[in-house]
Motif scaffolding. Structure first.
Motif, PDB file in Angstrom:
ATOM      1  N   SER A 119       0.762  -1.238  -0.019  1.00 39.87           N
ATOM      2  CA  SER A 119      -0.163  -0.188   0.104  1.00 39.87           C
ATOM      3  C   SER A 119       0.819   1.320   0.008  1.00 39.87           C
ATOM      4  O   SER A 119       0.437   2.439   0.610  1.00 39.87           O
ATOM      5  N   ALA A 120       2.073   1.256  -0.798  1.00 38.69           N
ATOM      6  CA  ALA A 120       2.991   2.245  -0.621  1.00 38.69           C
ATOM      7  C   ALA A 120       2.424   3.529  -1.225  1.00 38.69           C
ATOM      8  O   ALA A 120       3.030   4.667  -0.850  1.00 38.69           O
ATOM      9  N   ALA A 121       1.417   3.511  -2.201  1.00 44.63           N
ATOM     10  CA  ALA A 121       1.114   4.451  -2.699  1.00 44.63           C
ATOM     11  C   ALA A 121       2.166   5.584  -3.338  1.00 44.63           C
ATOM     12  O   ALA A 121       2.277   6.822  -3.128  1.00 44.63           O
ATOM     13  N   LEU A 122       2.813   5.254  -4.425  1.00 46.06           N
ATOM     14  CA  LEU A 122       3.989   5.734  -4.952  1.00 46.06           C
ATOM     15  C   LEU A 122       3.319   6.765  -5.663  1.00 46.06           C
ATOM     16  O   LEU A 122       2.431   6.742  -6.496  1.00 46.06           O
ATOM     17  N   GLY A 123       3.969   7.910  -5.712  1.00 44.43           N
ATOM     18  CA  GLY A 123       3.418   8.970  -6.764  1.00 44.43           C
ATOM     19  C   GLY A 123       2.999  10.142  -6.238  1.00 44.43           C
ATOM     20  O   GLY A 123       2.240  10.329  -4.987  1.00 44.43           O
ATOM     21  N   ALA A 124       3.078  11.558  -6.863  1.00 46.63           N
ATOM     22  CA  ALA A 124       2.646  12.718  -6.275  1.00 46.63           C
ATOM     23  C   ALA A 124       1.092  13.226  -6.647  1.00 46.63           C
ATOM     24  O   ALA A 124       0.681  13.918  -5.955  1.00 46.63           O
ATOM     25  N   ALA A 125       0.366  12.132  -7.302  1.00 47.50           N
ATOM     26  CA  ALA A 125      -1.010  12.426  -7.792  1.00 47.50           C
ATOM     27  C   ALA A 125      -1.224  14.035  -7.995  1.00 47.50           C
ATOM     28  O   ALA A 125      -1.968  14.797  -7.484  1.00 47.50           O
ATOM     29  N   ALA A 131      -2.126  17.301 -10.952  1.00 50.33           N
ATOM     30  CA  ALA A 131      -3.102  17.460 -12.066  1.00 50.33           C
ATOM     31  C   ALA A 131      -2.460  18.590 -12.654  1.00 50.33           C
ATOM     32  O   ALA A 131      -2.312  19.575 -12.604  1.00 50.33           O
ATOM     33  N   PRO A 132      -1.861  17.925 -13.859  1.00 54.95           N
ATOM     34  CA  PRO A 132      -1.018  18.840 -14.547  1.00 54.95           C
ATOM     35  C   PRO A 132      -1.596  19.613 -15.544  1.00 54.95           C
ATOM     36  O   PRO A 132      -2.692  19.675 -15.833  1.00 54.95           O
ATOM     37  N   GLY A 133      -0.813  20.625 -16.011  1.00 60.30           N
ATOM     38  CA  GLY A 133      -1.219  21.573 -16.924  1.00 60.30           C
ATOM     39  C   GLY A 133      -2.320  22.552 -16.624  1.00 60.30           C
ATOM     40  O   GLY A 133      -2.513  22.684 -15.231  1.00 60.30           O
ATOM     41  N   LEU A 134      -3.225  23.102 -17.402  1.00 63.33           N
ATOM     42  CA  LEU A 134      -4.299  23.986 -16.909  1.00 63.33           C
ATOM     43  C   LEU A 134      -5.542  23.594 -17.048  1.00 63.33           C
ATOM     44  O   LEU A 134      -6.630  23.955 -16.290  1.00 63.33           O
ATOM     45  N   ASP A 135      -5.847  22.440 -17.609  1.00 63.78           N
ATOM     46  CA  ASP A 135      -7.202  21.985 -18.136  1.00 63.78           C
ATOM     47  C   ASP A 135      -7.869  20.888 -17.006  1.00 63.78           C
ATOM     48  O   ASP A 135      -9.064  20.972 -16.954  1.00 63.78           O
ATOM     49  N   GLY A 136      -6.893  20.474 -16.372  1.00 61.62           N
ATOM     50  CA  GLY A 136      -7.521  19.315 -15.178  1.00 61.62           C
ATOM     51  C   GLY A 136      -7.870  18.112 -15.821  1.00 61.62           C
ATOM     52  O   GLY A 136      -8.740  17.338 -14.998  1.00 61.62           O
ATOM     53  N   ALA A 137      -7.548  17.730 -16.911  1.00 63.03           N
ATOM     54  CA  ALA A 137      -8.105  16.636 -17.756  1.00 63.03           C
ATOM     55  C   ALA A 137      -7.357  15.249 -17.262  1.00 63.03           C
ATOM     56  O   ALA A 137      -7.972  14.238 -17.444  1.00 63.03           O
ATOM     57  N   TYR A 138      -6.312  15.590 -16.566  1.00 68.97           N
ATOM     58  CA  TYR A 138      -5.505  14.330 -16.256  1.00 68.97           C
ATOM     59  C   TYR A 138      -5.013  14.505 -14.536  1.00 68.97           C
ATOM     60  O   TYR A 138      -4.920  15.632 -14.132  1.00 68.97           O
ATOM     61  N   THR A 139      -4.865  13.334 -14.028  1.00 69.16           N
ATOM     62  CA  THR A 139      -4.308  13.328 -12.749  1.00 69.16           C
ATOM     63  C   THR A 139      -3.256  12.279 -12.842  1.00 69.16           C
ATOM     64  O   THR A 139      -3.521  11.215 -12.975  1.00 69.16           O
ATOM     65  N   THR A 140      -2.056  12.542 -12.354  1.00 74.93           N
ATOM     66  CA  THR A 140      -0.962  11.660 -12.217  1.00 74.93           C
ATOM     67  C   THR A 140      -1.469  10.458 -11.398  1.00 74.93           C
ATOM     68  O   THR A 140      -1.773  10.665 -10.035  1.00 74.93           O
ATOM     69  N   PRO A 141      -0.822   9.467 -11.477  1.00 76.24           N
ATOM     70  CA  PRO A 141      -1.421   8.140 -10.335  1.00 76.24           C
ATOM     71  C   PRO A 141      -0.635   8.105  -9.202  1.00 76.24           C
ATOM     72  O   PRO A 141       0.568   8.670  -9.020  1.00 76.24           O
ATOM     73  N   PHE A 201       3.318  15.047 -15.618  1.00 78.90           N
ATOM     74  CA  PHE A 201       3.965  15.787 -14.752  1.00 78.90           C
ATOM     75  C   PHE A 201       5.408  15.477 -14.595  1.00 78.90           C
ATOM     76  O   PHE A 201       5.818  14.256 -14.478  1.00 78.90           O
ATOM     77  N   LEU A 202       6.346  16.393 -15.006  1.00 78.12           N
ATOM     78  CA  LEU A 202       7.820  16.091 -15.224  1.00 78.12           C
ATOM     79  C   LEU A 202       8.702  16.835 -14.276  1.00 78.12           C
ATOM     80  O   LEU A 202       8.443  18.079 -14.199  1.00 78.12           O
ATOM     81  N   SER A 203       9.460  16.185 -13.797  1.00 79.44           N
ATOM     82  CA  SER A 203      10.072  16.981 -12.603  1.00 79.44           C
ATOM     83  C   SER A 203      11.678  16.439 -12.342  1.00 79.44           C
ATOM     84  O   SER A 203      11.770  15.131 -12.397  1.00 79.44           O
ATOM     85  N   GLY A 204      12.655  17.347 -12.395  1.00 73.19           N
ATOM     86  CA  GLY A 204      13.814  16.884 -12.063  1.00 73.19           C
ATOM     87  C   GLY A 204      14.630  16.045 -12.786  1.00 73.19           C
ATOM     88  O   GLY A 204      15.609  15.253 -12.481  1.00 73.19           O
ATOM     89  N   ASN A 205      14.451  15.894 -14.007  1.00 74.83           N
ATOM     90  CA  ASN A 205      15.009  15.347 -15.250  1.00 74.83           C
ATOM     91  C   ASN A 205      16.196  15.955 -15.437  1.00 74.83           C
ATOM     92  O   ASN A 205      16.499  17.139 -15.445  1.00 74.83           O
ATOM     93  N   GLY A 206      17.276  15.262 -16.167  1.00 80.12           N
ATOM     94  CA  GLY A 206      18.680  15.461 -16.291  1.00 80.12           C
ATOM     95  C   GLY A 206      18.880  16.526 -17.387  1.00 80.12           C
ATOM     96  O   GLY A 206      18.336  17.486 -17.826  1.00 80.12           O
TER      97      GLY A 206
END
Length: 301
Positions: free
Chosen positions: A114-120, A122-132, A277-282
């Motif tokens: 039940s680790a629930a990895l991920g930041a969840a 809602a990227p962008g402006l439209d709110g059409a997606y939520t990361t898992p 959602f993209l963060s901290g890439n190299g």
């Protein structure tokens, strides 16, 4: 007809003083029940079966062995470590699904992790997606203590889906093309609800990963691949396409990859990158493209 010595499958019925009616006996080519590298009930045997049994084949994970991995905080899962390559996947319409089912009835879904990895997010402006948020029960690990295994799943068939599992530790600095999930001349491939590049129950870099060479999902030689609702982190590149392959990348968390989050390489087909959602890439940032690409409604940090 035949004898016990030559039978391929045997069912035991205990008879004490009378007949035993309604004896049920079932067999599945698709059941994965252990963490062995090969043999009956292994992931390798499922691939061999799916390559040779016509029609759709879907992995069904019913572990008959205890969990063997833990985050030390109450989250446990099953971890398969490989020191040799699995067979290439050549059977069309094959599904890899790490959802765990209880061995007592084969149907009840287990939830030991039940680790629930991920930041969840809602990227962008439209709110059409939520990361898992994800906590898969099954992970595949490349053993890097010796000669590394180049590819985790080498997919060379159409309509192959991978879901609900974690994978990391594959790739070799001397290999020209290698990835945790490699799609090669594979149409309509899907990776969904997967943790790629890291452990099933931990948000820190995996002990056997190698962010300098590892690619999470790679599409080559006219493949078409959709990556959605997944977490791709701690690799060299999260998702990569080249050689007239087309990728659609939607609704994912893609972070902490050493080179770049998403790479649309030279000669790749047009790509769609949306709602991630993209963060901290190299060193080359979160998105690096050299071919026409639709990029919309993402959050990049």
């Amino acid at each position: 007809p035949g004898s016990l010595a030559t039978a391929e499958h045997v069912a035991r019925a205990i008879v004490a003083g009378g007949a035993v009616p309604n004896v049920d006996f079932g067999f599945s080519y698709n059941a994965v029940v252990n963490l062995e590298a090969s043999g009956q009930g292994s992931l390798e045997q499922f691939i061999i079966n799916a390559n040779n049994v016509a029609g759709a084949n879907a992995m069904y994970f019913v572990p008959a062995v205890p969990t063997n991995a833990s985050d030390g905080g109450g989250n446990d899962w099953w971890s398969l470590m490989l020191s040799t390559a699995l067979p290439a996947v050549t059977g069309d319409a094959t599904t890899f699904d790490g959802t765990a089912h209880a061995s007592t009835d084969g149907a009840t879904v287990r939830s030991d992790n039940s680790a629930a990895l991920g930041a969840a997010v809602a990227p962008g402006l439209d709110g059409a997606y939520t990361t898992p948020t994800l906590d898969p029960e099954f992970e595949i690990v490349g053993d890097r203590s010796g000669t590394p295994v180049w590819d985790g799943l080498d997919i060379r068939a159409d309509d192959v889906t991978v879901r609900n599992l974690a994978i990391y530790g594959f790739a070799d600095a001397d290999a020209a093309v290698d990835a945790d999930f490699l799609f090669w001349s594979a149409l309509e491939g899907v990776v969904e609800q997967a943790v790629v590049g890291g452990r099933a129950g931990s948000s820190v870099a995996a002990p056997f990963g190698d962010g300098s060479v590892e690619v999470g999902v790679a599409a080559f030689t006219s493949s078409t691949v959709t990556v959605l609702d997944s977490i791709l982190h701690f690799a060299d590149t999260g998702v990569h396409s080249a050689t007239t392959s087309a990728i659609t990348v939607t609704g994912n968390e893609i972070s902490s990859n050493a080179f770049t989050g998403i790479s649309v390489g030279n000669t790749a087909a047009p790509a769609i990158i949306e709602g991630n959602f993209l963060s901290g890439n190299g060193s080359f940032g979160s998105i690096w493209v050299s071919e026409p690409t639709t990029i919309r409604d993402n959050t990049v940090r």
